[in-house]
Design a protein around this motif. Structure first.
Motif: not given
Lengths: 317, 508
Positions: A188, A191-192, A194, B138-139, B142, B350-351
């Motif tokens: 996660n 893919l984003g 981060h 996904l965007a 943290p 998200p996935l």
């Protein structure tokens, strides 16, 4: 009246089965296979297809329990403390050595009885699609220009920490580590965008083919036939070979007959063509070792991990 | 997308999925109709029975319970004036007067059809928006997750009717519970007092069962002792027959009301952990504000029933979106479902949809089909549902308690979980007695770990603390938390001035 008689006899049956469990033939109830990481990660992906095959040869239901946390040591502790009756096993991998030497937990391989080794997965250095570099060379150049800036998602003290650390050592660069437990949460995050880099393996090849991830190099001696276009790190001049080996272990002092039964079932399950097919999809090699060979290998691997921890400056014991 | 939904529908109508879905919906309708038994309790009771099933079978059963519960709760609301569950409280305001005025069938079926329309409109949203929201999720790095959880906690604490301070304290205690056990990064033990069991931390589901089932049943038991209130129920001999076409027209001829109530339900559902008990009250309040005849509300007019029932079913769709796209439970019911997903080895987040397309669309389909099933149960069964209310609570509650204990035990076959249930059952009962709301507490327990780990990750990724404010999504979420606080303070002051004493169960 009839109903009361029925209820009474049912109760009697229930009472006997509770009171005299030893009379029953092992195994007489389900086996719990603890996967010490979140569901949907690579360890989970490997033991999920294994469980029904194990069940077939074990003769009882095999239930997977995902007990994630504390770099995989939470699940390990749970199995270590479980009754040594042959009904709880741990799906373990090399982290059991590394977390011990890096001081994450006091549990180590000697707290368990080996059953058998089933699979070996080479690590692949994986980059986020949001990063600028397209290959290892680009990464190394950037890492040299910005020491300590490129972030690596890792389960601290575990294999996903060791592998990038070995790359650091071999190339003289410095990364920044961020705690992401298990491969599923790391995916996660990467893919984003981060995190920039992570340790993964060919279980993620679908995402690479879809352009969501970049594989920079595989830490194996040879290229993998599943993805022949991914270069080995050795070819690229980075002398790192690293793989993660998964097997089953049981709590110490599990009785020998139970261990023998578990070993037979485990080996038979791992020899099933269905397991080989499932592992091929995960970019994983079926690597079989029986109880004795696995035990010897664990000892050897433990020494190796101690040496690596020391070399990397992570040794806490 | 729609081919996938079609495939999902074709999949779900197979007997092996339809049977669990039907049973789940039936149990949900019954559980929803029983006063004192919340949907959360019903889902908890059903959960252990799904362990042995395939993932989609189990989830179909749970979705059935959820949808059935929201639909079933209106029966007793309309006909007896007792809400079967907190999310049907607003239905009693107009449903019961209408039934008393001699139109029980109209009141009931208005509610049922409004539920179904609200639910199906919610389904459109569910199918269309989960994918895009997952991309948005996904965007979320943290920083964003941390701020999102802070927003969720502050909103729930602010919704508390009695006292903002008690709401906040309750949420904080919930977070403290998650501190026990291993720290999430290096596994150092915290506050374990050398007790072996605590080393692994406190498992979440037994806490939830203890607080939401056990503690609430204890309160109900106490209420029972107060003597039976004479029910001035609707004459049960009265015909419930009604022209369904006319009732449907009554709803569809008010499209703005229907859409607005559905929208409110969805939004409340998407926001983590607020839930149906807020959705129906808010939708009712909105319907009243925008109505051309607000003074008629409460006298038995269709608008009140439609607003309440459309919103609480749409709320289910909203909660499902949050759990599927973000992996965050939208309320206690979806928290149990998240547990069910994990038990079946599925990582939500998200996935989820891209990796489990069959399962995800199967769940969408189950949600849609559950409405049809609920209707199929209610058409012949409404009269029976009224009898359910006659089941003595002295029989019902012990059964539920036993099922809760079994459920806690079955989670990982350890009796330690039963002790956790007992401890938190007593603790939750104490909280209820001292006027502490349960919803913020349980949200704290759900989110505490996540708040901590995301804070750590944020700091490990970049040591600059201002990023929480300067990253646009994160900053916006934190601003929204501050605003929700201000709104709560303002609201409390207004309520204090009016000294309105409202009473309701927490079912968030």
């Amino acid at each position: 009246m009839n109903r009361i008689a029925l209820a009474a006899s049912l109760a009697a049956v229930a009472a006997t089965s509770v009171a005299f469990p030893s009379h029953a033939q092992y195994p007489d109830r389900p086996l719990k296979l603890v996967v010490p990481w979140a569901a949907g990660g690579d360890t989970d992906n490997i033991f999920r297809p294994f469980a029904p095959l194990m069940q077939k040869h074990f003769g009882q239901t095999v239930v997977i329990a995902n007990v994630g946390g504390a770099s995989g040591t939470k699940g390990a502790k749970e199995v270590k403390d479980a009754p040594a009756d042959g009904y709880t096993v741990l799906g373990v991998h090399d982290y059991i050595h590394s977390t011990y030497y890096t001081g994450v937990a006091d549990v180590n391989h000697a707290d368990f009885e080996p059953i058998c080794l089933v699979a070996s997965t080479p690590s692949v250095l994986t980059a986020s699609p949001k990063t600028a570099w397209s290959d290892m060379k680009g990464l190394l150049a950037d890492a040299k220009a910005r020491p300590g800036q490129i972030s690596v998602g890792a389960t601290l003290g575990s294999t996903s920490h060791f592998f990038p650390a070995l790359v650091e050592k071999a190339t003289g660069v410095k990364f920044k580590y961020v705690s992401y437990e298990g491969l599923a949460p790391r995916m996660n995050a990467i893919l984003g965008g981060h995190i920039d880099l992570t340790d993964s393996n060919l279980t993620q090849k679908g995402k690479v083919e879809a352009g969501q991830l970049k594989f920079l190099g595989i830490a194996a001696e040879k290229r993998n036939p599943e993805m022949p276009n991914v270069p080995t790190l050795k070819e690229l001049g980075v002398n790192v070979v690293y793989d993660v080996n998964r097997g089953l272990v049981a709590p110490k002092a599990t009785p020998a007959p139970a261990l023998a039964k578990l070993e037979t079932a485990c080996l038979a399950a791992a020899k099933e063509p269905a397991f080989a097919a499932a592992m091929k999809l995960q970019g994983t090699e079926v690597r079989l070792m029986d109880r004795k060979a696995y035990g010897a290998w664990l000892k050897q691997n433990d020494d190796l991990n101690r040496t690596i921890s020391k070399d990397l400056g992570l040794l806490k014991r | 997308m729609f081919e996938l939904l079609g495939a999902g529908l074709a999949n779900i109508v197979q007997a092996k999925y339809l049977v669990p879905l039907f049973i789940g919906t039936l149990v949900g309708v019954v559980g929803g109709a029983l006063p004192g038994i919340t949907i959360t309790m019903t889902v908890i009771v059903v959960l252990p029975f799904t362990f042995g099933l395939e993932p989609l079978q189990g989830l179909a059963a749970m979705i059935g319970v959820y949808v059935g519960g929201e639909t079933g709760g209106l029966i007793t609301s309309c006909l007896l004036g007792i809400p079967g569950k907190p999310s049907a409280v607003a239905t009693t305001f107009d449903g019961f007067p209408m039934a008393k005025a001699g139109e029980p069938g109209r009141a009931l079926w208005l509610g049922v059809w409004a539920s179904i329309f609200g639910g199906l409109l919610g389904a459109v949203f569910l199918v269309a928006s989960t994918g895009p929201l997952a991309t948005l999720a996904l965007a979320f790095g943290p920083w964003e997750y941390f701020s999102l959880f802070i927003l969720a906690l502050s909103m729930v604490a602010g919704l508390v009717e009695s006292s903002l301070v008690k709401g906040l304290l309750s949420g904080a205690i919930g977070c403290v519970v998650t501190i026990l056990g291993n720290d999430p990064v290096m596994g150092k033990e915290r506050l374990t007092l050398g007790i072996k069991f605590l080393e692994g931390g406190i498992p979440f589901l037994p806490v939830l069962i203890g607080v939401f089932a056990f503690a609430q049943i204890m309160s109900e038991v106490q209420r029972m002792g107060g003597g039976r209130k004479a029910l001035q129920a609707v004459d049960r001999g009265l015909s419930l027959a009604v022209s369904h076409l006319r009732v449907m027209w009554e709803i569809l001829s008010r499209p703005v009301l229907l859409l607005w109530s559905t929208f409110i339900g969805l939004v409340i559902g998407v926001l983590p952990a607020i839930g149906g008990s807020a959705a129906n009250m808010l939708a009712y309040d909105q319907a009243k504000k925008f109505s051309s005849r607000p003074e008629k509300f409460g006298t038995g007019i269709p608008e009140g029933i439609i607003a309440s029932e459309a919103s609480n079913n749409a709320n289910v769709a909203g909660s499902l979106v949050t759990i599927m796209a973000f992996g965050i439970p939208g309320d206690a019911v979806t928290a149990v479902m998240l547990g069910a997903l994990t038990i079946h080895g599925i990582q939500s987040g998200p996935l989820f949809i891209s990796q489990n397309a069959t399962l995800a669309y199967g769940m969408f389909a189950a949600y849609i089909v559950a409405h049809a099933v609920a209707l199929a149960i209610l058409l012949p069964g409404v009269r029976w549902m009224l009898r359910i209310v006659d089941i003595p609570k002295a029989i019902l509650f012990p059964v539920v308690v036993v099922l809760c204990v079994i459920g806690a035990y079955a989670l990982n076959n350890t009796v330690d979980n039963v002790y956790v249930l007992l401890v938190f059952g007593v603790f939750g009962y104490g909280m209820v007695k001292f006027g502490f709301p349960l919803a913020p507490f349980i949200l704290g327990v759900i989110l505490g770990d996540q708040i901590e780990i995301n804070l750590i990750r944020a700091v490990m990724s970049d040591s600059d603390p201002w990023l929480f404010l300067t990253r646009p999504i994160s900053g916006g979420l934190l601003l929204a938390s501050v605003l929700s606080f201000a709104a709560a303070l303002w609201q409390h002051r207004r309520v204090q001035n009016r000294t309105a004493a409202a009473q309701g169960d927490a079912d968030f």
